[in-house]
Each structure stands twice: as structure tokens, then as C-alpha cells.
Scaffold this motif. Sequence first.
Motif: not given
Lengths: 651, 304
Positions: A377-381, A401-404
Amino acid sequence: MQWLTPTAGLIGAAVTIPALLLLYFLKLRRRQVAVSSTFLWKRAVQDLQVNAPFQRLRRNILLLLQMLALAAVLVAMGRPVLRLQEGPGQRYVLLIDRSASMNALDGQLTRLDLAQAGAREVVDSLRGQGAFDLGGQSDQAMVIAFDDRVKVMCNFTSDKEKLRSAVDAIEAGDGDSALVEAVQVARAYAQPPAEDANGRSAEPAAGLELFSDGQIHDLADVVVREGELRFHCIGESSDNVAIVAMAARRSYERPEEVTVFAALANYGPEPIDCDVQLSLDWNVLAVRKARLGPRTPAGAGSPGGPGSASVTFTMSHAGAGVIEVRQLRRDMLAADDAAWAVLPAPKRLKALLVSPGNLALSQALASCSLAGLDRLTPAQFDSAEPASLQDYDMIVLDRHAPAKLPRGRYLTFGPPPPDMGGQVQDAGEFIVDWSARHPVLEYVDLAKVFAAKHYKLTLDRTARVLAEFSDSPAIALVSKAGSTFVVVGFDVNESNWPFEPGFVMFCYNVANFLGGAAAGGDGAGSLKVHQAITVRGPQPNSQARLIGPGGARSELVADASGVFNYGQTNRVGVYSVSVGDRDRERFAVNLLDAGESDISPVREIELSGQPVQAVAAAPQRRNREVWPWLIAVAMALVCLEWVVYNSKVRI
Amino acid sequence: MSPKTPTSSRRRLTELLDGQFMARLDGLDIFSRKMLQGKLRGERRSKRRGDGIEFADHRPYVIGDDLRFVDWNIYGRLDQLFLKLFLQEQDLTLQVMVDVSASVSDGQPTKEMFLKRLAAAIAYVGVVNNNRVTISAFADGVVAQIANMRGRNYLHQMAEMLLGTDSAGPSDFEKACRQVAATRVGSGVMIVLSDFLFKAGYEGALRRLISEKYDLYVVQVLSPQELAPTFSGDLTLVDMEDDDRAEVTISSALLKYYKRNLAAYCNELKGFCTRRGAIYALTGSGEPVEALILNYMRRRGLLR
């Protein structure tokens, strides 16, 4: 008659003529001899003068001869030039083709050697400039070497030595030949200083001297004025057998089975039997015979073309290696006698899907026969260790779309990665255009794809747009900071794409494309001449060693993003790059160019509809300096003077 | 010859004439083509009939003749008086003029030495035959002279004079001839030894020397270098006597003209002499004096 250095001659005359006269008078200092009486001698001298009316002249004939010899030398110092062509100083651009076909051997010399010799003749024929010359009447020339790249060897100069060394410095390459850019560069340099809006100028335009075999693929795009370009056709023979296509593929089902395909072309007028040899890592595996028909001349209804044949090898090889296909017949051009392919070890890709939940995407990726597909999931990623992400050949970011982002290869759907825009456009759009030839979109039809909502992508110039909405890119290939992104600017769940068959194809293509880039697969390991070798390094500014064909070594330094770039792939062959203790990566640089393999010289080229005949004769000298003859005359006069003096003194 | 002769003089004479040559000269005598009248009764027959020993002729007696010379045998046979005439023997004056001007010092071997040896040889012959010998060395006029030598005793004096006179100074042949002609007496043989390279000319001077009483011999001596120059190149020729300069560029043509001029000059001199009854001889200083004396002079009748 023209004088290159009249000043030098005049200065020389001003210095030497009085000096000679002085010397002549000094020479009359005579030896004194005592005699009993001088009157008999005086009488004899009188008699001599009376009886030989030309005696005084004869005494002065030495001076006369010396003056003549000196005059000859002085005139030679003035460097008179017999002008074989009138007019003010002209400018010439020597365009020298150094493409692959110019490596063809015509006798003992390559065509490039012949072109250089011809260019040197043109240089020699220029009206030169003397040391003391005040007038600017000399010709100027510049030297440009071109294949599909243009290299300015020497800017406009009248220094013949400089021009000659520039001509000699041209190295052979294996590139394609393209004239348009070369002519543009030449025009840019040759632009006369004073040119009005219509491009008219008081100065004559620079003449273009093209040295080539005429096998230039973009001649139709070159526009020249009449008489502007003189074409020196180099080359005689057309005997060449080339490998014009070659590919090595692993069978998808049985990865250890490799199929090697090669297409051969015969450009000579005779039918040819030749042996084609397959080798793996320079160990010969098989030799096949191939029969090639003769070249068919272009005629009514048929465009003509080379006699062709294809050869297919099948072999079993589980590891990596370099496959070489070589035709063993000796011919004029060696660069196209072999082709190489870098065969990667069979590898299944490992992918990571980061998604809040997307059935269509998950199913599509699962069908791509990946070695492994992990889901986060995005949070795990976001909380994952960057090091643990290095193992994945492809990371799919669905609506995340994470900032980094750590360095890697990404396929993103929905909001684009940072710095690529991302303004939401609510108006529904169809994809209006796409590049169907790109490997990512191979066999993918986007004509019916409609997105209800999309993100407006703002991409820099290095990005490659693969598909477009009417107002923004829809799919783009972006390389940024060592990472590769295939950016899809919309959410697949808000489009009809999952219902299109092309969607699974797209996922498969992207997996192959990004995975292939990771493994250095057939796309990355096989290059054309002048295509850059790109190798991912461990960190910025690290060192790598490159060994080119023929054992040429060079050291590479990674750029700020840790990527080694090497653009000097001028020659065909296998290049290998060693980075640290990693296994070396190998790259095959192939000619595989039917246009360059066709080495038959073209006597008449057609430049955008305007035919230009090859110049029949060798470059005509535009001037002839006469000083060597004058010096010879001076030498002869000095010898004559010596003879006269001796005959006078002899008793 | 006196046993007290100083050895130096002896040596100096032998510098000019070696013993063998002198021995051969001893057998010669000066001979004049004209039977000339001498001052003293000498050892020479003269044309003047007189009281010599050798019978010459008869002539009719005229009153006043010396009766001692009447040929009485003729008178006895023919009854007429005839007088016996005898040849009178006379002495001979030998005048030798030697050029000692600067010009004769030129040459290899030098003309000076040749001239002095020649003069010594001729004078030797004259002296030993009891002729009256005057030897005059001239340059700018007569610079040294020994007059009226007779007998061997004078030989050393002569040698000293010749060797003691260095060749120097300009030449004035005219003046020298004037002086010699003014002082000479008697009759005999006049010998002029010189290179005859006189810028002022020789004609007037030689005319002074020509007379009824003297046989004139002219001996021109030139050095081998004058006869065939060996110069080459551009030269300034400096005259030894008057420092006159001539700039020449030696060439084959110039040398041709020089030789032609020289020959013409010598021929002119020879013609001048021949026309006036003088005897001319040209010799090079490189040739032996002996040959000139013993062959040429004898052939020309000067020596016998």
C-alpha cells in the motif's frame, strides 16, 4: 600576374641591390704587384680596350649577371602568382565524408584517404598569403568532416599548413552519412559579414567542396544554389557483401534457446556464395552457406536493390554472451562484414505494485509472467527501506506520488511524480496521438482510450512523450536523476483503458522495457554507431573502464546522477564497460545500415531536385606560384656568372 | 795576378764569374768590326797604316816619306820608289754601361744579377786582353764608374764596384748616355746592358752613343716573368721606379696584347739598332750568361 608579397620583394630589393653594388665595388680592391715598368701593361690595356669594343661590357657582364640573378631572387621574394582564376579572394568549405562507406578500400587506400588527398589538392590550389602581404587577396577555406555528426576540423583560414593538418586529422568513422547538418554548419560559418535581409551579400558565397562517394541518405533535403557545391566523387568499386540486419532472441517459453537472425545483402554486380559464421564469445559455433543474387539495377517498375539472403541460426545457451555473425568473404568494406548482439542471461522480472487497490492493474501485471509481483500500500511503500526497493526491476505507482522517490524504474498512473506538473483537468479527453513504434506502445492501440480526468503533465525537454491528449501529454517516458519513469497521466480506473486489450499489452511492454533497461536486454545492449552507451554506476563520480573495439581503452567518470555516458561509439564492434567489481557490461555497436553498406559510388547526386555532376578532373589549381622557376633561373645565372668569371680569369 | 789580392775581392769576383767560366773567357778577345785607331800602341791591328810588323801594302814614294820604309827590292827590280806600309797595332776602348735602376731588381732570377755577370764577363775579356775598359753603372745618370781599366789588377775593383752598386732609383737613360758620351775618348766597342724599359724612350739616348769610333752593342735583358707573365686576377701593377699604377684584370686577351706589345717594343728597339749599325741582342735573365757570351757574342763578332 599577381603578387603575394610585393612588399617583401621591395624591401629585399632596397637592401640587396645597394649591397651588391657595394660588394661589386669592394671586389675591385686589387692585389698589388710590383713590376719593372707599367707602360707595356698600360699599352696592352689600351690595346685591349681599343681592339675589343665590347670589353667594357664584358667586364660588366659579371655585374649584369649578378644583377639578373638578384633580380630573379627578388622577384621570387615578391612571390608572383600566375593566376589561373580571376577574382577576389574566395572562400571554400571542404566537406569531407567520413561515414562508414568511406572506409571502403579502393586499391590500397580507403576512400577517406582519397578524399583527404583530394582535399589537400584543393588546399594546395588556394591562393596563398605571404608573410609580408598587406592585401587580403588570398583564398580561405574551412574543413568539415561529417557522417551523421558534423565536426568542424578547422575554421576559415588561409593558412595552408593548418588546413592540411586539419584534413589529415580526420579519422574514419562507421557512422551514417548525412549532409544537411554539415551544409547548415558550413553556411553558419561561411555567412558573409555583410548580408542583407534577403541573404544577398557583396561577397560571394563560400563554395562547397564535397568529397564523398555520393551515398548520402538525406541528399533530397539539401538545398544549394546552382554552382555552389562542387562534388568530388570518390570511389570506384561496388563489391560489398553486408550484414544489414541481425537479431538474437531468446525463446519466451524456453529461455535457454536462442534464435539468431541475420539478413545479408550483396551490392556487387555478380552473384555470390559466401559463408556466414556464427560465434558466441568469439568461439565459432556454426558456419552456413548463403547464396546472394547480384544487385538488380533500378529500372522501369522496379526500384532495384541488392541481392539479399537471410540466415537463421538456432543455438542453446543459458548464460550471457556476445553473439557475432560474420560473413567470411573479403570485400571492400569491412565494417559491415560482422554484426554483434549482446545476449543477456535469461531473467524474469521482479515488480512491485504500490496501489491502494486496483484490480485491473493487478491482474494485468499478474499476467505478464513476471518472476515475482509484490504488492504494497502507499503507506507501506513510504515507510519501506530504500535499500529493500533496489531489488525490483519495476515499481508501479498507482495513484501515489510521494515527494521523494529512491532511484529506480517506475510506472506511474494518476498523479505524476514530483516536478512533472499534476494539475487536475476534469474535462474528459481522448488520446489523440501516440508513437506506436516505441517499444512501450508496440501493438497497443490507444485510439479509443478516453480519460474522464487527467493530470496535466509539465515535462522538460528530455522527456519523450509517447501519447498525447489534446492539451497535455498522456503517456511520457522520463529519465530523471538516474531513475526512469513511464508516466501515465491519468488514473486507469477513471478511463476505459482497462477494457481495452491494449492495456495488458502496455503493461507487458513496460515491464519488458523497464526490465530490459535493467538487465541490459536486447534494446540496451545493441547500439547503432554514435548512439551513446549508458551505464548505471553505483554512485556519482565513480570510475569505470571502457574497452572499445580493437582494445582502445578509456576511463569514464559517472555524472552527478551516477550514470556513465560514452558517446564516442564511432566504430562498430563490442564495447565493454567495467564498473568496480561488477560484471562488465557489453554493448554491441553495429552498422546495420543498408545505405552505408551500398558503397557503389554515385557520380551524379540530386540535391533537392537539382542534379550535381561529380567533378571529372582533379581539383584545378587556381593559381601557380612562379618562385621555384625564378629561383632556378637565379641559380642558373649564378652558375653562368661563375663560368664567365672563370673563362675570363683563365690564362 | 798579385798573390796579395784580398780574399774578399777574390770571392766577390767569383760571385760574378766562376773559375771555369773565367778560364774559358781567357781564350777570348774583344773584336771590333772596324779596325779602329787606338790611343796607345796596343795589341790590336788598326786601320791606320804605320809601323807595325805586319805588311799591309805598297804605295808610291812621295817627297818627305821616311826612307827607312822604302822597299829597296822593288826599286832594284822596277827602278821606282815604293814605300812599304805596315799595319799598326792599337789598343781598344771597351765601354760597358750597366743598368742598375730599380727596374732591374725585378724578376726571378733577377735581371740585376744577370746584367752584372754579363758586364763582368765582357769587362773581364776586355781587361785581360789589355784593352782600355770603362764600366759605368747607371740609373738616374751614371751612379758608379771605373774608367780606363787595363790589366787583371782591375778585376777586383770592377767586381767590387758592380756588386757594391745596388739597383735603386729611377732611370734616366738619356742623362747617363749624355754623361758617358761626353767623357768617353778613343774608339772601340760600346756595350749597353739594360732592360730598356725606359718610359722616356731610348732613341735619343742611343743616338748619342752612336758614333764612327764605336761599335755599339745593345743587349736587352728581360726577366722570364716579363717575357711570359704568370699573374692572374684583378691586380694593381705598381711601377718599381716611379710608383706609377696600372689597374689590370688579367685575362688571356690582355696577356696576348701584352706579349704582342712586348714583341713590338723589342722589335722596334732591334730595328732602331740595326738601322744605325748597332747590334741588338735580347736575352732572358733566366738563361745562362755563359751561353750568351760563349755562343751568341762570338757569333755576332764581339768576341773571338
